[in-house]
Each structure stands twice: as structure tokens, then as C-alpha cells.
Design a protein around this motif. Structure first.
Motif, PDB file in Angstrom:
ATOM      1  N   UNK A  86       0.834  -1.199   0.000  1.00 55.15           N
ATOM      2  CA  UNK A  86       0.000   0.000   0.000  1.00 55.15           C
ATOM      3  C   UNK A  86       0.873   1.255   0.000  1.00 55.15           C
ATOM      4  N   UNK A  87       0.834   2.030  -1.092  1.00 57.39           N
ATOM      5  CA  UNK A  87       1.701   3.213  -1.206  1.00 57.39           C
ATOM      6  C   UNK A  87       1.379   4.259  -0.144  1.00 57.39           C
ATOM      7  N   UNK A  88       0.191   4.181   0.441  1.00 53.67           N
ATOM      8  CA  UNK A  88      -0.177   5.164   1.467  1.00 53.67           C
ATOM      9  C   UNK A  88       0.250   4.764   2.861  1.00 53.67           C
ATOM     10  N   UNK A  89       0.861   3.586   2.997  1.00 50.41           N
ATOM     11  CA  UNK A  89       1.195   3.099   4.346  1.00 50.41           C
ATOM     12  C   UNK A  89       2.601   3.509   4.750  1.00 50.41           C
ATOM     13  N   UNK A  90       2.739   3.907   6.006  1.00 48.28           N
ATOM     14  CA  UNK A  90       4.058   4.088   6.609  1.00 48.28           C
ATOM     15  C   UNK A  90       4.304   2.869   7.503  1.00 48.28           C
ATOM     16  N   UNK A  91       5.570   2.689   7.889  1.00 49.04           N
ATOM     17  CA  UNK A  91       5.848   1.519   8.725  1.00 49.04           C
ATOM     18  C   UNK A  91       7.011   1.765   9.647  1.00 49.04           C
ATOM     19  N   UNK A  92       7.074   0.946  10.688  1.00 49.28           N
ATOM     20  CA  UNK A  92       8.257   0.883  11.558  1.00 49.28           C
ATOM     21  C   UNK A  92       8.679  -0.568  11.644  1.00 49.28           C
ATOM     22  N   UNK A  93       9.987  -0.811  11.476  1.00 51.30           N
ATOM     23  CA  UNK A  93      10.565  -2.133  11.723  1.00 51.30           C
ATOM     24  C   UNK A  93      11.400  -2.042  12.995  1.00 51.30           C
ATOM     25  N   UNK A  94      11.269  -3.055  13.858  1.00 52.53           N
ATOM     26  CA  UNK A  94      12.128  -3.128  15.044  1.00 52.53           C
ATOM     27  C   UNK A  94      12.643  -4.560  15.160  1.00 52.53           C
ATOM     28  N   UNK A  95      13.970  -4.710  15.099  1.00 54.85           N
ATOM     29  CA  UNK A  95      14.571  -6.050  15.016  1.00 54.85           C
ATOM     30  C   UNK A  95      14.843  -6.584  16.423  1.00 54.85           C
ATOM     31  N   UNK A  96      14.459  -7.838  16.623  1.00 51.11           N
ATOM     32  CA  UNK A  96      14.707  -8.477  17.924  1.00 51.11           C
ATOM     33  C   UNK A  96      15.776  -9.564  17.842  1.00 51.11           C
ATOM     34  N   UNK A 115      17.850  -2.707  15.933  1.00 50.43           N
ATOM     35  CA  UNK A 115      17.693  -1.818  14.761  1.00 50.43           C
ATOM     36  C   UNK A 115      16.246  -1.353  14.654  1.00 50.43           C
ATOM     37  N   UNK A 116      16.103  -0.102  14.256  1.00 52.40           N
ATOM     38  CA  UNK A 116      14.782   0.542  14.166  1.00 52.40           C
ATOM     39  C   UNK A 116      14.756   1.309  12.850  1.00 52.40           C
ATOM     40  N   UNK A 117      13.738   1.090  12.048  1.00 55.17           N
ATOM     41  CA  UNK A 117      13.613   1.833  10.782  1.00 55.17           C
ATOM     42  C   UNK A 117      12.231   2.444  10.693  1.00 55.17           C
ATOM     43  N   UNK A 118      12.178   3.738  10.364  1.00 50.49           N
ATOM     44  CA  UNK A 118      10.900   4.368  10.009  1.00 50.49           C
ATOM     45  C   UNK A 118      10.824   4.414   8.489  1.00 50.49           C
ATOM     46  N   UNK A 119       9.765   3.866   7.933  1.00 52.78           N
ATOM     47  CA  UNK A 119       9.613   3.764   6.484  1.00 52.78           C
ATOM     48  C   UNK A 119       8.454   4.655   6.061  1.00 52.78           C
ATOM     49  N   UNK A 120       8.796   5.750   5.409  1.00 55.74           N
ATOM     50  CA  UNK A 120       7.783   6.733   5.018  1.00 55.74           C
ATOM     51  C   UNK A 120       6.857   6.139   3.958  1.00 55.74           C
ATOM     52  N   UNK A 121       5.632   6.696   3.840  1.00 59.77           N
ATOM     53  CA  UNK A 121       4.747   6.202   2.792  1.00 59.77           C
ATOM     54  C   UNK A 121       5.410   6.347   1.420  1.00 59.77           C
ATOM     55  N   UNK A 136      14.221 -11.924  13.025  1.00 58.09           N
ATOM     56  CA  UNK A 136      12.916 -11.680  13.646  1.00 58.09           C
ATOM     57  C   UNK A 136      12.760 -10.187  13.914  1.00 58.09           C
ATOM     58  N   UNK A 137      11.630  -9.657  13.490  1.00 60.07           N
ATOM     59  CA  UNK A 137      11.393  -8.219  13.728  1.00 60.07           C
ATOM     60  C   UNK A 137       9.906  -7.919  13.793  1.00 60.07           C
ATOM     61  N   UNK A 138       9.612  -6.779  14.408  1.00 61.66           N
ATOM     62  CA  UNK A 138       8.246  -6.260  14.437  1.00 61.66           C
ATOM     63  C   UNK A 138       8.066  -5.347  13.238  1.00 61.66           C
ATOM     64  N   UNK A 139       6.877  -5.372  12.679  1.00 62.12           N
ATOM     65  CA  UNK A 139       6.541  -4.466  11.575  1.00 62.12           C
ATOM     66  C   UNK A 139       5.184  -3.853  11.916  1.00 62.12           C
ATOM     67  N   UNK A 140       5.194  -2.540  12.149  1.00 62.88           N
ATOM     68  CA  UNK A 140       3.964  -1.831  12.489  1.00 62.88           C
ATOM     69  C   UNK A 140       3.584  -0.968  11.301  1.00 62.88           C
ATOM     70  N   UNK A 141       2.345  -1.117  10.831  1.00 58.93           N
ATOM     71  CA  UNK A 141       1.899  -0.421   9.616  1.00 58.93           C
ATOM     72  C   UNK A 141       0.693   0.459   9.938  1.00 58.93           C
TER      73      UNK A 141
END
Ligand SMILES: NC(=O)N[C@H](N)C(=O)O
Length: 283
Positions: A86-96, A115-121, A136-141
Motif C-alpha cells: 500500500x503506497x499510502x502506508x508508513x511503517x516501523x521495523x524493530x529487530x529483535x 535496529x529501528x527503521x521508520x519507512x515513510x509512505x 525476527x522483527x516487528x513491523x507496524x503499519x
């Protein structure tokens, strides 16, 4: 800082075990204890190779929920060149756990625990497991909500280890928050922070607010007040809180009690009714 991020491993509960007792779903909150992260509740995702996911939060009722939270497990050699549909989605990845490579535009970033990444839309990103064990990581959208006159935020990559937690005033450092974006930066409409309580740390009043939350316990133990209930939680447990769910907690030592916290911020609530977003359509 020592890295200690609990990550689910899957597997199947033994046939002679009763994995009951701590999972709760109410009108105001849900608790998914770590024992629920079994093989039989995983999904696969289009565009991802050798990857499985536990989807532990998702929008359910029209305007009411804003985000989805995935726990991702990417096998060695796996990953995705087309991760976000989804081009309108932003996300955060957090690696465990594990090692990976995130390609963001033309730049490659090594990923490891913290590691933490903010992924802009609409950002171009890919992720691969570059190690010999599962990544293994979390992905919040979340669907990004543009605001008039405010530029969309830029993507960035950082690490938990490199961001100093800010202590809550008057707590002698027993309650601190690692903020990955400036809370005053109106470009951001979600925060994914890490909250840390040292033994003896508490939220001493029932926070009751419009922001929704997803809380994944990364480390330690605590007792959480959720609406009318006190719930014991530990590393690997997840809590989903609807807007206005009263909440408080205390850390139950001996380790720090830490959780990844999603929260929607800095935007007007969507109004329903004639004239709002096309006569009440979910928009
Ligand atoms: N449950 C929480 O940790 N809530 C935070 N204090 C927050 O709302 O930012």
C-alpha cells in the motif's frame, strides 16, 4: 547496553499442556500471551519469500482502529523486494533477533537486534535475511494521514542502543521513554517508542486517552491495569488497547520491564456524519 529482546519462536504446544488462562479479548483490550505464538496461527504474505508472520493487531471496526502489528520471522535467504503493498502506508521495523539488510532507496543498512527503521509512505524499501539464523522483527503499519502544509516525514534508520531514553520527570529515572522521533514534529502521525521501567517503576494513575496502543513486552515482567482488570505480563506478551482504555502498571523486577509502544498522535479524529469524508464513508 545489553541486548535482551524476547522474540517468539513458534512450535506447537505439547498435546498434554493446557495453554489457557492468560489470553483475554474484551471490549477495551486484548492480551495475546507469548504462549499463543504457536506455529498454527502464522500466516504467509504475498511478496515475501521464506517468511511467516503473526499478525497480532489489525483495524477491525471502520474508523476506530488505526494500525496493524506484525511479528515477522524471515528464514535465512528469505525476504522481500516488494514488502509493502500500500503506497499510502508508513511503517516501523524493530529487530529483535538475527541479521538482515534493509535497502532504503539506494542505501543499504545492516540490521541486528535493536535496529529501528521508520519507512515513510511510498518509500522504496526491501529487506533480506543476511545471516544464518531467522531474522525476527516487528513491523507496524499505518495509513499515513497527510496534513495541510506539513511535509511527509523522511525515512530513517537508527538503533535502540543509540537513542538515549528520556526520564519522566519526578520518577528518579525509574520510568523512561526512548523516542525515535521528536514528539513536536507534526509530520509524524504515529509514534513507536520503547518504554522502560526499572524495578519499582510505575505508571501511578490510570492514563485514559484517545490514542490507541499496541504494547509488545520486549523484556522483564510487569502488572498492567487494563480497563477494570489487573493483568500479569512478561516478555513476549502483547497488549492491544482501544482508544480510552484506562491503563497503569508497575514493574515486577528484577529486570527492567520494557515494551515497544505504538500510539497514534498529532491528528484530528475523523468525524462521522453528512459532509465528513464524503457523507460518512470510511474514506
Ligand atoms: N501505557 C503507556 O505506556 N502509555 C504511555 N505513557 C503513553 O501513552 O505514551
Amino acid at each position: 547496553m545489553t541486548s535482551s529482546y524476547y522474540a517468539p519462536r513458534g512450535g506447537l504446544p505439547p498435546q498434554d499442556s493446557l495453554m489457557t488462562g492468560r489470553a483475554v479479548f474484551t471490549e477495551a483490550y486484548c492480551v495475546i500471551p507469548r504462549g499463543c505464538f504457536s506455529d498454527i496461527v502464522t500466516s504467509f504474505l504475498p511478496g515475501w519469500r521464506d517468511t511467516r508472520v503473526w499478525i497480532i493487531a489489525r483495524p477491525m471496526t471502520g474508523f476506530a482502529e488505526t494500525f496493524a502489528h506484525y511479528v515477522m520471522e524471515v528464514a535465512p535467504g528469505g525476504g522481500s523486494d516488494t514488502p509493502e503493498p500500500d503506497a499510502g502506508a508508513e511503517g516501523v521495523l524493530f529487530v529483535t533477533e538475527g541479521a538482515g539488510q534493509l535497502t532504503l532507496g539506494a542505501q543499504a543498512h545492516d540490521l541486528g537486534p535493536g535496529s529501528y527503521a521508520y519507512l515513510a509512505p511510498a518509500s522504496a524499501w526491501q529487506v533480506q535475511n543476511s545471516g544464518g539464523v531467522p531474522l525476527r522483527f516487528h513491523w507496524i503499519r499505518k495509513l499515513y494521514e497527510p496534513a495541510p502544509g506539513i511535509a511527509t516525514p523522511a525515512s530513517f534508520v537508527t538503533r535502540d542502543q543509540d537513542v538515549a531514553p528520556v526520564a519522566m520527570p519526578g520518577t528518579q529515572g525509574r520510568w523512561a521513554t526512548t523516542r525515535f522521533v521528536d514528539p513536536m514534529d507534526m509530520a509524524h502521525d504515529m509514534h513507536v517508542n520503547i518504554v522502560t521501567f526499572q524495578p519499582g517503576g510505575v505508571i501511578p494513575f490510570e492514563e485514559t486517552h484517545v490514542m490507541e496502543h499496541g504494547l509488545y513486552v520486549l523484556q522483564g515482567k510487569g502488572v498492567y491495569r487494563l480497563n477494570r482488570d489487573w493483568v500479569e505480563v512478561e516478555a513476549g506478551d502483547y497488549m492491544w488497547l482501544r482508544a480510552f482504555c484506562p491503563q497503569a502498571c508497575y514493574a515486577a523486577g528484577p529486570d527492567p520491564f520494557r515494551y515497544l509502544l505504538y500510539k497514534d498522535v498529532n491528528r484530528h479524529p475523523r468525524l462521522r456524519g453528512p459532509g465528513a469524508f464524503g457523507a460518512g464513508s470510511p474514506g
